[in-house]
Design a protein around this motif. Structure first.
Motif, PDB file in Angstrom:
ATOM      1  N   VAL A   1       0.860  -1.186   0.000  1.00 21.00           N
ATOM      2  CA  VAL A   1       0.000   0.000   0.000  1.00 21.00           C
ATOM      3  C   VAL A   1       0.895   1.234   0.000  1.00 21.00           C
ATOM      4  O   VAL A   1       1.695   1.428   0.918  1.00 21.00           O
TER       5      VAL A   1
ATOM      6  N   PHE B   1      -9.069  -6.499   4.736  1.00 24.39           N
ATOM      7  CA  PHE B   1      -8.256  -5.892   3.681  1.00 24.39           C
ATOM      8  C   PHE B   1      -9.018  -5.857   2.364  1.00 24.39           C
ATOM      9  O   PHE B   1      -9.010  -4.842   1.657  1.00 24.39           O
TER      10      PHE B   1
ATOM     11  N   SER C   1     -12.018  -3.394   2.428  1.00 25.68           N
ATOM     12  CA  SER C   1     -11.624  -1.986   2.398  1.00 25.68           C
ATOM     13  C   SER C   1     -11.351  -1.469   0.983  1.00 25.68           C
ATOM     14  O   SER C   1     -11.315  -0.259   0.759  1.00 25.68           O
ATOM     15  N   GLN C   2     -11.164  -2.364   0.029  1.00 24.73           N
ATOM     16  CA  GLN C   2     -10.847  -1.934  -1.328  1.00 24.73           C
ATOM     17  C   GLN C   2     -11.995  -1.156  -1.967  1.00 24.73           C
ATOM     18  O   GLN C   2     -11.770  -0.229  -2.754  1.00 24.73           O
TER      19      GLN C   2
ATOM     20  N   THR D   1     -15.176   0.363   5.934  1.00 23.50           N
ATOM     21  CA  THR D   1     -14.832  -0.688   6.893  1.00 23.50           C
ATOM     22  C   THR D   1     -15.513  -0.538   8.246  1.00 23.50           C
ATOM     23  O   THR D   1     -15.321  -1.376   9.123  1.00 23.50           O
TER      24      THR D   1
ATOM     25  N   HIS E   1     -15.210   4.421   0.476  1.00 17.71           N
ATOM     26  CA  HIS E   1     -14.011   3.711   0.935  1.00 17.71           C
ATOM     27  C   HIS E   1     -12.779   4.612   0.953  1.00 17.71           C
ATOM     28  O   HIS E   1     -12.796   5.750   0.483  1.00 17.71           O
ATOM     29  N   LYS E   2     -11.696   4.078   1.516  1.00 16.26           N
ATOM     30  CA  LYS E   2     -10.510   4.870   1.823  1.00 16.26           C
ATOM     31  C   LYS E   2      -9.801   5.454   0.586  1.00 16.26           C
ATOM     32  O   LYS E   2      -9.076   6.439   0.706  1.00 16.26           O
ATOM     33  N   GLU E   3      -9.992   4.846  -0.576  1.00 15.24           N
ATOM     34  CA  GLU E   3      -9.358   5.390  -1.770  1.00 15.24           C
ATOM     35  C   GLU E   3     -10.037   6.677  -2.228  1.00 15.24           C
ATOM     36  O   GLU E   3      -9.547   7.363  -3.121  1.00 15.24           O
TER      37      GLU E   3
ATOM     38  N   HIS F   1      -5.709   0.602   4.364  1.00 13.86           N
ATOM     39  CA  HIS F   1      -6.422  -0.666   4.198  1.00 13.86           C
ATOM     40  C   HIS F   1      -6.358  -1.574   5.426  1.00 13.86           C
ATOM     41  O   HIS F   1      -6.800  -2.725   5.371  1.00 13.86           O
TER      42      HIS F   1
END
Length: 379
Positions: free
Chosen positions: A19, A236, A239-240, A244, A292-294, A306
């Motif tokens: 990552v 993991f 989270s993509q 989460t 999500h985190k992206e 992630h």
């Protein structure tokens, strides 16, 4: 330093994921549930040279020593191995897509709900949704052992339930260590029991029984820190493309209101007149599942994104669902946690805008990092 045959291949295990962050990267070894921080230069090396001939790698870099150092590190840490072309063609890739058979994977119930006459109906509905993890919170009222006994007996009827966490307030002479220890022994169905607002601290071990001094309430959630990191294949992969914290989650608060989370403002009905199944199909209920985190400000530049839970309730801009969590204590632009020497806030590394969200100031970040690290790469 070992010398590697140019006809051999560097093969990184597929359970080892990389990552890239703004200043640092992480190697996430999912199978062994551990991670390590690495320089971005090693991240780039691994992305370019995985399953490639070592000879071609060396000719590209024209620096055998650096290549050998990187390969030594990966092999010694068991993140990779040296193989043949046959190994490359027969080493399958891991599927990182996430899905789950349950409609709702995790839920929260707040205390006064158990006084409702339809508690049996609630558990039946959760069973239908295949809820696997449940958290019961008694923040605003006290609850005695007899009530807890009855509650656990009802919750045990949720056949799909695999994890139960309970958080109750300390009451002198009622919630003693001896009483709560016996309660846990008599109800092995409970994985974790937290007694908060306690005058002392206690940890029974095995994540089973905790007495903590901290006062817990709805405002207690949303904290981001290393102690909350989760490194597992389900987390993991989820989270993509999913949130989460809120993905496939629901809450029934103390008033019976059905929400995504106790701290969210929006209501999707009340358990007295709305079924859980109907609530989750209402417009907007699933929207936060896919944030999500992206996509999230600052988080998308963080090497921990992630393995880190997310909060959409306590965010810096309430009008922007992609805003950074308010309670995050890490600045990925300088690789520092709040409290560490040299730490400065994210706000000092760029600007927030209603139109574009957070925009890093590259020159300012370079100057801050040079001051902190002296211009070198922070290993």
């Amino acid at each position: 330093m070992k010398k590697y045959k140019e006809s051999a291949y560097l093969i990184i295990f597929d359970s080892v994921r990389f990552v890239r962050g703004y200043t640092k990267s992480t190697i996430c070894d999912i199978s062994r549930r551990k991670s390590i921080i690495i320089p971005n230069s090693l991240y780039d090396f691994c992305r370019k040279n995985n399953r490639k001939l070592i000879g071609k790698t060396k000719s590209y870099y024209k620096d055998d020593e650096t290549v050998n150092e990187y390969i030594d590190f990966l092999v010694e840490k068991e993140f990779a191995f040296i193989g043949t072309q046959h190994d490359v063609s027969h080493f399958s890739s891991m599927n990182t897509e996430w899905d789950y058979p349950a409609t709702i994977t995790n839920a929260i119930i707040e205390n006064s709900v158990i006084n409702l006459t339809n508690i049996d109906s609630i558990t039946n509905q959760m069973n239908e949704l295949q809820v696997e993890a449940l958290e019961f919170n008694s923040f605003n009222s006290q609850i005695c052992i007899d009530e807890l006994d009855k509650l656990v007996s009802v919750l045990k009827t949720i056949d799909s339930l695999r994890y139960l966490k309970m958080q109750i307030k300390y009451v002198e002479s009622i919630t003693t260590i001896e009483i709560m220890s016996d309660f846990i022994i008599n109800h092995p169905f409970i994985q974790t029991l937290v007694v908060f607002s306690s005058p002392f601290s206690y940890d029974a071990g095995n994540n089973s029984l905790f007495f903590i001094r901290q006062e817990l309430n709805i405002q207690s959630c949303g904290v981001v820190g290393k102690e909350y990191f989760i490194l597992s294949l389900p987390f993991f992969t989820e989270s993509q493309a999913h949130n989460t914290c809120l993905n496939r989650k629901l809450c029934i608060d103390a008033n019976g209101t059905i929400k995504n989370c106790p701290a969210t403002r929006h209501s999707f009905g009340n358990i007295l007149d709305t079924t859980l199944k109907d609530a989750i199909e209402k417009k907007g209920f699933k929207d936060l599942w896919f944030v999500h985190k992206e996509q999230i400000d600052v988080c998308k530049n963080c090497e921990f994104r992630h393995v880190c839970p997310d909060c959409r309730c306590f965010i810096k801009d309430k009008d922007n669902i992609y805003s950074q969590p308010t309670k995050c204590q890490y600045n990925p632009y300088i690789s520092k946690w709040n409290g560490e020497v040299g730490y400065v806030s994210v706000e000092e590394c760029g600007k927030y805008s209603k139109e574009t969200g957070f925009v890093p100031d590259v020159r300012k970040i370079e100057a801050i990092n040079k001051q902190i690290w002296g211009g070198g790469d922070n290993e």
